[in-house]
Design a protein around this motif. Structure first.
Motif, PDB file in Angstrom:
ATOM      1  N   LEU A   1       0.846  -1.187   0.000  1.00  0.00           N
ATOM      2  CA  LEU A   1       0.000   0.000   0.000  1.00  0.00           C
ATOM      3  C   LEU A   1       0.881   1.235   0.000  1.00  0.00           C
ATOM      4  CD1 LEU A   1      -2.919   1.086   0.151  1.00  0.00           C
ATOM      5  CD2 LEU A   1      -2.643   1.157   2.639  1.00  0.00           C
ATOM      6  N   THR A   2       0.726   2.076  -1.011  1.00  0.00           N
ATOM      7  CA  THR A   2       1.430   3.349  -1.066  1.00  0.00           C
ATOM      8  C   THR A   2       0.534   4.399  -0.426  1.00  0.00           C
ATOM      9  OG1 THR A   2       2.575   2.776  -3.118  1.00  0.00           O
ATOM     10  CG2 THR A   2       2.430   5.115  -2.577  1.00  0.00           C
ATOM     11  N   VAL A   3       1.094   5.143   0.524  1.00  0.00           N
ATOM     12  CA  VAL A   3       0.376   6.229   1.184  1.00  0.00           C
ATOM     13  C   VAL A   3       1.036   7.533   0.771  1.00  0.00           C
ATOM     14  CG1 VAL A   3      -0.300   7.237   3.386  1.00  0.00           C
ATOM     15  CG2 VAL A   3      -0.250   4.745   3.123  1.00  0.00           C
ATOM     16  N   ARG A   4       0.256   8.374   0.094  1.00  0.00           N
ATOM     17  CA  ARG A   4       0.761   9.669  -0.380  1.00  0.00           C
ATOM     18  C   ARG A   4       0.601  10.708   0.728  1.00  0.00           C
ATOM     19  NH1 ARG A   4      -0.753  11.128  -6.241  1.00  0.00           N
ATOM     20  NH2 ARG A   4      -1.368  12.944  -5.068  1.00  0.00           N
ATOM     21  N   SER A   5       1.713  11.341   1.082  1.00  0.00           N
ATOM     22  CA  SER A   5       1.667  12.384   2.106  1.00  0.00           C
ATOM     23  C   SER A   5       2.497  13.572   1.662  1.00  0.00           C
ATOM     24  CB  SER A   5       2.190  11.847   3.445  1.00  0.00           C
ATOM     25  OG  SER A   5       3.602  11.862   3.467  1.00  0.00           O
ATOM     26  N   ASP A   6       2.385  14.656   2.401  1.00  0.00           N
ATOM     27  CA  ASP A   6       3.176  15.844   2.100  1.00  0.00           C
ATOM     28  C   ASP A   6       4.668  15.603   2.347  1.00  0.00           C
ATOM     29  OD1 ASP A   6       2.793  15.687   4.883  1.00  0.00           O
ATOM     30  OD2 ASP A   6       2.936  17.867   5.128  1.00  0.00           O
ATOM     31  N   ARG A   7       5.005  14.529   3.032  1.00  0.00           N
ATOM     32  CA  ARG A   7       6.415  14.188   3.285  1.00  0.00           C
ATOM     33  C   ARG A   7       6.964  13.193   2.273  1.00  0.00           C
ATOM     34  NH1 ARG A   7       6.590  13.482   9.817  1.00  0.00           N
ATOM     35  NH2 ARG A   7       5.429  15.387  10.295  1.00  0.00           N
ATOM     36  N   GLY A   8       6.109  12.702   1.389  1.00  0.00           N
ATOM     37  CA  GLY A   8       6.526  11.726   0.393  1.00  0.00           C
ATOM     38  C   GLY A   8       5.623  10.510   0.407  1.00  0.00           C
TER      39      GLY A   8
END
Length: 146
Positions: A89-96
Motif C-alpha cells: 500500500l502506497t500512502v501519499r503524504s506531504d512528506r513523500g
C-alpha cells in the motif's frame, strides 16, 4: 479528489498502528491454499495473501478518514532469482510516498524499499492502473546544507 495527506504525528501513529494491527492478525496464506485458485482479491479475516492484506489496510485507513486518493494499491517485483510479484500500500503524504508492507513492521519511503515498482492505482480513479515503465522513479533530491 486525489490529494496528499498532511502528515501529523497523530496520522503517522495511525499508519503504524494500522500496519501493525493487520500484519499481526492476518497470517499470509496463498489464494491457492485458501480458495483453490491462483488469484482472488478479498478482505481477509485471519488469513490472506498480500493483496488481501493491502485491501484491509486501505479499508481501515479510509474508515479513519484518510482520502482514497492517498491510499494506492501498488504492485512491485521482489529482488532476487525468484523475482516474485507482491502488493503493497502506497500512502501519499506531504512528506513523500510511504509503503505499508506485510513483510515488515517498518513504514518506509518508497525509495528505501528493495522493490522494483510495476504499477499502481491512479490517484484520481482507483479503477485505473498506471504502469511505472522500465525507468524506475528516483528519490527526491534534497539540498545539501553546509
Amino acid at each position: 479528489m486525489a490529494r496528499d495527506v498532511v502528515l501529523t504525528p497523530e496520522l503517522l501513529q495511525q499508519l503504524y498502528e494500522t500496519n501493525k494491527y493487520v500484519n499481526d492478525r492476518v497470517a499470509w496464506t496463498s489464494d491457492d491454499a485458501l480458495y483453490g485458485k491462483a488469484e482472488r482479491w478479498t478482505l481477509p479475516l485471519d488469513r490472506g495473501d498480500c493483496e488481501d492484506i493491502v485491501l484491509l489496510k486501505r479499508k481501515m485507513l479510509a474508515k479513519l478518514g484518510w482520502p482514497q486518493g492517498s491510499l494506492l494499491i501498488t504492485t512491485v517485483e521482489e529482488p532476487g532469482p525468484a523475482k516474485g510479484r507482491h502488493a503493497v500500500l502506497t500512502v501519499r503524504s506531504d512528506r513523500g510516498e510511504m509503503i505499508l508492507d506485510n513483510q515488515t513492521p517498518e513504514i518506509l519511503f518508497w525509495y528505501e524499499t528493495k522493490y522494483r515498482y510495476l504499477s499502481r492505482q491512479s490517484a484520481t480513479d482507483p479503477n485505473v492502473w498506471v504502469a511505472f515503465g522500465s525507468a524506475q522513479p528516483k528519490p527526491p533530491a534534497f539540498p545539501v546544507e553546509r
